[in-house]
Design a protein around this motif. Structure first.
Motif, PDB file in Angstrom:
ATOM      1  N   LEU A 222       0.810  -1.219   0.000  1.00 42.34           N
ATOM      2  CA  LEU A 222       0.000   0.000   0.000  1.00 42.34           C
ATOM      3  C   LEU A 222       0.843   1.268   0.000  1.00 42.34           C
ATOM      4  O   LEU A 222       1.938   1.306   0.558  1.00 42.34           O
ATOM      5  N   ARG A 223       0.316   2.299  -0.644  1.00 40.27           N
ATOM      6  CA  ARG A 223       0.833   3.650  -0.430  1.00 40.27           C
ATOM      7  C   ARG A 223       0.369   4.084   0.953  1.00 40.27           C
ATOM      8  O   ARG A 223      -0.691   3.649   1.421  1.00 40.27           O
ATOM      9  N   ILE A 224       1.105   4.979   1.600  1.00 43.21           N
ATOM     10  CA  ILE A 224       0.738   5.372   2.966  1.00 43.21           C
ATOM     11  C   ILE A 224      -0.638   6.027   2.990  1.00 43.21           C
ATOM     12  O   ILE A 224      -1.438   5.789   3.903  1.00 43.21           O
ATOM     13  N   GLY A 225      -0.959   6.841   1.973  1.00 41.80           N
ATOM     14  CA  GLY A 225      -2.285   7.472   1.919  1.00 41.80           C
ATOM     15  C   GLY A 225      -3.396   6.447   1.826  1.00 41.80           C
ATOM     16  O   GLY A 225      -4.458   6.606   2.431  1.00 41.80           O
ATOM     17  N   GLU A 226      -3.152   5.375   1.065  1.00 44.32           N
ATOM     18  CA  GLU A 226      -4.147   4.312   0.931  1.00 44.32           C
ATOM     19  C   GLU A 226      -4.381   3.621   2.267  1.00 44.32           C
ATOM     20  O   GLU A 226      -5.519   3.317   2.633  1.00 44.32           O
ATOM     21  N   ALA A 227      -3.297   3.360   2.997  1.00 42.20           N
ATOM     22  CA  ALA A 227      -3.414   2.675   4.291  1.00 42.20           C
ATOM     23  C   ALA A 227      -4.187   3.516   5.302  1.00 42.20           C
ATOM     24  O   ALA A 227      -5.060   3.006   6.016  1.00 42.20           O
ATOM     25  N   LEU A 228      -3.883   4.801   5.347  1.00 44.83           N
ATOM     26  CA  LEU A 228      -4.522   5.666   6.342  1.00 44.83           C
ATOM     27  C   LEU A 228      -5.957   6.021   5.973  1.00 44.83           C
ATOM     28  O   LEU A 228      -6.755   6.382   6.844  1.00 44.83           O
ATOM     29  N   ASN A 229      -6.307   5.910   4.702  1.00 45.61           N
ATOM     30  CA  ASN A 229      -7.683   6.183   4.274  1.00 45.61           C
ATOM     31  C   ASN A 229      -8.601   4.969   4.411  1.00 45.61           C
ATOM     32  O   ASN A 229      -9.810   5.069   4.206  1.00 45.61           O
ATOM     33  N   LEU A 230      -8.036   3.812   4.766  1.00 41.99           N
ATOM     34  CA  LEU A 230      -8.855   2.604   4.925  1.00 41.99           C
ATOM     35  C   LEU A 230      -9.885   2.787   6.029  1.00 41.99           C
ATOM     36  O   LEU A 230      -9.582   3.321   7.100  1.00 41.99           O
ATOM     37  N   PHE A 273     -11.048  -1.805  18.481  1.00 41.22           N
ATOM     38  CA  PHE A 273     -12.409  -1.431  18.083  1.00 41.22           C
ATOM     39  C   PHE A 273     -12.479  -0.081  17.344  1.00 41.22           C
ATOM     40  O   PHE A 273     -13.172   0.838  17.776  1.00 41.22           O
ATOM     41  N   PRO A 274     -11.742   0.102  16.232  1.00 39.92           N
ATOM     42  CA  PRO A 274     -11.832   1.368  15.489  1.00 39.92           C
ATOM     43  C   PRO A 274     -13.255   1.592  14.983  1.00 39.92           C
ATOM     44  O   PRO A 274     -13.942   0.635  14.595  1.00 39.92           O
ATOM     45  N   LYS A 275     -13.704   2.850  14.992  1.00 42.57           N
ATOM     46  CA  LYS A 275     -15.091   3.158  14.647  1.00 42.57           C
ATOM     47  C   LYS A 275     -15.284   3.462  13.161  1.00 42.57           C
ATOM     48  O   LYS A 275     -16.172   2.932  12.509  1.00 42.57           O
ATOM     49  N   VAL A 276     -14.475   4.369  12.619  1.00 31.80           N
ATOM     50  CA  VAL A 276     -14.636   4.774  11.219  1.00 31.80           C
ATOM     51  C   VAL A 276     -13.428   4.324  10.399  1.00 31.80           C
ATOM     52  O   VAL A 276     -13.533   3.489   9.508  1.00 31.80           O
ATOM     53  N   TYR A 277     -12.276   4.913  10.731  1.00 32.74           N
ATOM     54  CA  TYR A 277     -11.057   4.551  10.018  1.00 32.74           C
ATOM     55  C   TYR A 277     -10.423   3.328  10.667  1.00 32.74           C
ATOM     56  O   TYR A 277     -10.500   3.136  11.878  1.00 32.74           O
ATOM     57  N   LEU A 278      -9.805   2.503   9.855  1.00 33.35           N
ATOM     58  CA  LEU A 278      -9.158   1.298  10.375  1.00 33.35           C
ATOM     59  C   LEU A 278      -8.067   1.661  11.383  1.00 33.35           C
ATOM     60  O   LEU A 278      -7.914   1.011  12.414  1.00 33.35           O
ATOM     61  N   PHE A 279      -7.310   2.722  11.070  1.00 37.70           N
ATOM     62  CA  PHE A 279      -6.270   3.205  11.983  1.00 37.70           C
ATOM     63  C   PHE A 279      -6.636   4.625  12.403  1.00 37.70           C
ATOM     64  O   PHE A 279      -6.645   5.534  11.576  1.00 37.70           O
ATOM     65  N   GLU A 280      -6.953   4.787  13.686  1.00 35.06           N
ATOM     66  CA  GLU A 280      -7.441   6.071  14.181  1.00 35.06           C
ATOM     67  C   GLU A 280      -6.474   6.669  15.196  1.00 35.06           C
ATOM     68  O   GLU A 280      -5.821   5.952  15.959  1.00 35.06           O
ATOM     69  N   GLY A 281      -6.419   7.994  15.167  1.00 39.37           N
ATOM     70  CA  GLY A 281      -5.636   8.730  16.153  1.00 39.37           C
ATOM     71  C   GLY A 281      -6.548   9.221  17.263  1.00 39.37           C
ATOM     72  O   GLY A 281      -7.501   8.540  17.658  1.00 39.37           O
ATOM     73  N   GLN A 282      -6.277  10.434  17.720  1.00 41.20           N
ATOM     74  CA  GLN A 282      -7.099  10.999  18.793  1.00 41.20           C
ATOM     75  C   GLN A 282      -8.486  11.369  18.282  1.00 41.20           C
ATOM     76  O   GLN A 282      -8.662  11.757  17.135  1.00 41.20           O
ATOM     77  N   ALA A 283      -9.488  11.228  19.167  1.00 46.64           N
ATOM     78  CA  ALA A 283     -10.878  11.593  18.878  1.00 46.64           C
ATOM     79  C   ALA A 283     -11.413  10.885  17.633  1.00 46.64           C
ATOM     80  O   ALA A 283     -12.200  11.446  16.860  1.00 46.64           O
ATOM     81  N   ASN A 284     -10.954   9.649  17.416  1.00 47.60           N
ATOM     82  CA  ASN A 284     -11.398   8.816  16.286  1.00 47.60           C
ATOM     83  C   ASN A 284     -11.065   9.403  14.919  1.00 47.60           C
ATOM     84  O   ASN A 284     -11.649   9.014  13.897  1.00 47.60           O
ATOM     85  N   ALA A 285     -10.134  10.374  14.899  1.00 49.41           N
ATOM     86  CA  ALA A 285      -9.720  10.961  13.615  1.00 49.41           C
ATOM     87  C   ALA A 285      -8.764  10.010  12.904  1.00 49.41           C
ATOM     88  O   ALA A 285      -8.192   9.101  13.509  1.00 49.41           O
ATOM     89  N   LYS A 286      -8.595  10.245  11.615  1.00 50.62           N
ATOM     90  CA  LYS A 286      -7.687   9.417  10.818  1.00 50.62           C
ATOM     91  C   LYS A 286      -6.258   9.544  11.341  1.00 50.62           C
ATOM     92  O   LYS A 286      -5.800  10.627  11.673  1.00 50.62           O
ATOM     93  N   TYR A 287      -5.553   8.430  11.419  1.00 54.37           N
ATOM     94  CA  TYR A 287      -4.164   8.425  11.871  1.00 54.37           C
ATOM     95  C   TYR A 287      -3.334   9.266  10.901  1.00 54.37           C
ATOM     96  O   TYR A 287      -3.537   9.223   9.681  1.00 54.37           O
ATOM     97  N   SER A 288      -2.382  10.027  11.412  1.00 49.29           N
ATOM     98  CA  SER A 288      -1.645  10.964  10.564  1.00 49.29           C
ATOM     99  C   SER A 288      -0.417  10.314   9.930  1.00 49.29           C
ATOM    100  O   SER A 288       0.163   9.368  10.463  1.00 49.29           O
ATOM    101  N   ALA A 292       2.686   7.884  11.447  1.00 47.04           N
ATOM    102  CA  ALA A 292       3.102   6.631  10.793  1.00 47.04           C
ATOM    103  C   ALA A 292       4.605   6.631  10.532  1.00 47.04           C
ATOM    104  O   ALA A 292       5.282   5.609  10.714  1.00 47.04           O
ATOM    105  N   ARG A 293       5.129   7.786  10.101  1.00 42.00           N
ATOM    106  CA  ARG A 293       6.578   7.879   9.869  1.00 42.00           C
ATOM    107  C   ARG A 293       7.354   7.687  11.168  1.00 42.00           C
ATOM    108  O   ARG A 293       8.423   7.067  11.183  1.00 42.00           O
ATOM    109  N   GLN A 294       6.820   8.235  12.260  1.00 44.72           N
ATOM    110  CA  GLN A 294       7.482   8.084  13.550  1.00 44.72           C
ATOM    111  C   GLN A 294       7.496   6.631  13.997  1.00 44.72           C
ATOM    112  O   GLN A 294       8.461   6.167  14.610  1.00 44.72           O
ATOM    113  N   VAL A 295       6.422   5.916  13.704  1.00 45.73           N
ATOM    114  CA  VAL A 295       6.356   4.483  14.031  1.00 45.73           C
ATOM    115  C   VAL A 295       7.497   3.739  13.332  1.00 45.73           C
ATOM    116  O   VAL A 295       8.216   2.944  13.944  1.00 45.73           O
ATOM    117  N   LEU A 296       7.654   4.001  12.023  1.00 44.57           N
ATOM    118  CA  LEU A 296       8.715   3.346  11.257  1.00 44.57           C
ATOM    119  C   LEU A 296      10.087   3.751  11.778  1.00 44.57           C
ATOM    120  O   LEU A 296      10.987   2.911  11.920  1.00 44.57           O
TER     121      LEU A 296
END
Length: 367
Positions: A222-230, A273-288, A292-296
């Motif tokens: 996946l491209r990173i945008g594709e992963a975070l938009n899941l 238990f993500p609600k909307v996005y598969l990978f969520e950050g704070q307040a159920n927002a999309k993970y940034s 993700a870069r910091q994780v790597l």
């Protein structure tokens, strides 16, 4: 001795000091630690505010590590100081162009890049209106701004794309857009990790969400945008398929998910238990993307890998490993979502399996 080149950069309506060096992880990490250094996504470079004092202090900082500092371009490279504001007429045209890009469903990143480039171009030609621009004005901007300020060929090509699209929307019958010369693109091969290196990174990460994110990027290419938009409904666990929606080029595609990845996803979903996005950050927002870069980065810091590794390296590695396992190049093209097989063919140049099959003529010598 490792060499670092300092030159001038006009960015965010100010003169800056651009920091260039051949990629080296040690240099990159040391440069980033300087309190004034920032990263420009627009120009893909590190920089700091331009001043004689900053230049001198930064040179001292670099020499503490015995780096060779070349600041000739900083002394000789002339920067065109551009006006901070555009005329109301140009501003209005750019605003309408931006709305048109939104209507045409261009990505937010593309819109942001094109608008900033169009603004830069018209600030350089602030004495002219839209209909007065000629092909020679574009060439002059390339010569006197892009080349002299040492911007990349990629930046130059993006600028030409932005101008052509702008004038497709704002018709100028006197502007010959068909014969705009483009710089030659450098043909760099992608960095690829071995299977062992991929395992090193993934096993070094203990956080389940972080491990699942990087594992999914690699295992599905996946491209990173594709992963975070899941979204949570993008995964069909029963059919073991991942549905990528409106990816690059606004194309959908299905990607098979490996059984091992299914197990990891089930563990992740049962715990988070993500609600909307598969990978969520704070307040159920999309993970940034930054997170993700910091994780790597944290994962890499626990390994002995010295290659230049980005999130996109995981996608390159996935494609190369598929090819080395005998997967047909046409299937790889489909899995990656490439428009042209030419794009996918680059992986034939980095596949070690393909290279190892080549018989070296030196083997026929008896020495």
């Amino acid at each position: 001795m490792k060499k670092i080149i300092l030159s001038k950069l006009y960015h965010k309506d100010k003169n800056q000091i651009r920091i260039n060096f051949e990629y080296n992880y040690e240099i990159k990490e040391y440069v980033k630690k300087h309190p004034l250094v920032k990263w420009s996504n627009t120009y893909k470079t590190f920089y700091l505010p331009f001043s004689k004092e900053n230049a001198n202090n930064f040179c001292v900082y670099l020499r503490k590590k015995n780096y060779l500092v070349d600041f000739k371009k900083l002394q000789n490279n002339k920067i065109n100081t551009l006006p901070k504001k555009l005329s109301p007429e140009i501003t209005s045209s750019i605003d309408l162009f931006k709305k048109w890009l939104v209507q045409m469903r261009y990505s937010n990143n593309t819109i942001k890049t094109y608008i900033s480039m169009i603004e830069l171009f018209f600030k350089f030609h602030s004495e002219k209106n839209i209909q007065q621009i000629t092909k020679r004005d574009i060439e002059f901007f390339n010569d006197e701004y892009i080349i002299k300020n040492n911007y990349s060929s990629t930046f130059q090509n993006q600028l030409i794309n932005a101008i052509k699209l702008f004038y497709t929307y704002n018709t100028n019958q006197y502007l010959d857009l068909q014969n705009l010369n483009r710089p030659k693109k450098s043909k760099k091969l992608p960095e690829v990790l071995s299977l062992d290196e991929i395992k090193q990174i993934l096993t070094s990460i203990k956080n389940l969400k972080h491990k699942t994110l990087l594992s999914l990027i690699y295992s599905c290419g996946l491209r990173i945008g594709e992963a975070l938009n899941l979204k949570t409904n993008s995964i069909d666990l029963n059919r073991q398929l991942l549905h990528i929606k409106s990816a690059k080029g606004r194309k959908d595609r299905f990607i098979p998910i490996s059984p091992t990845m299914i197990l990891l996803l089930n563990r992740y979903l049962s715990l988070y238990f993500p609600k909307v996005y598969l990978f969520e950050g704070q307040a159920n927002a999309k993970y940034s993307t930054t997170s993700a870069r910091q994780v790597l980065k944290r994962g890499l810091s626990k390994t002995n890998i010295t290659k230049r590794v980005t999130l996109h390296t995981l996608r390159h590695s996935y494609a190369t490993h598929l090819l080395e396992n005998g997967t047909d190049i046409r299937f790889i093209q489909e899995l990656l979502g490439h428009n042209s097989p030419k794009t996918t063919m680059i992986y034939t140049h980095v596949s070690t399996t393909s290279l190892q099959k080549i018989k070296n003529p030196f083997d026929d010598f008896n020495i």
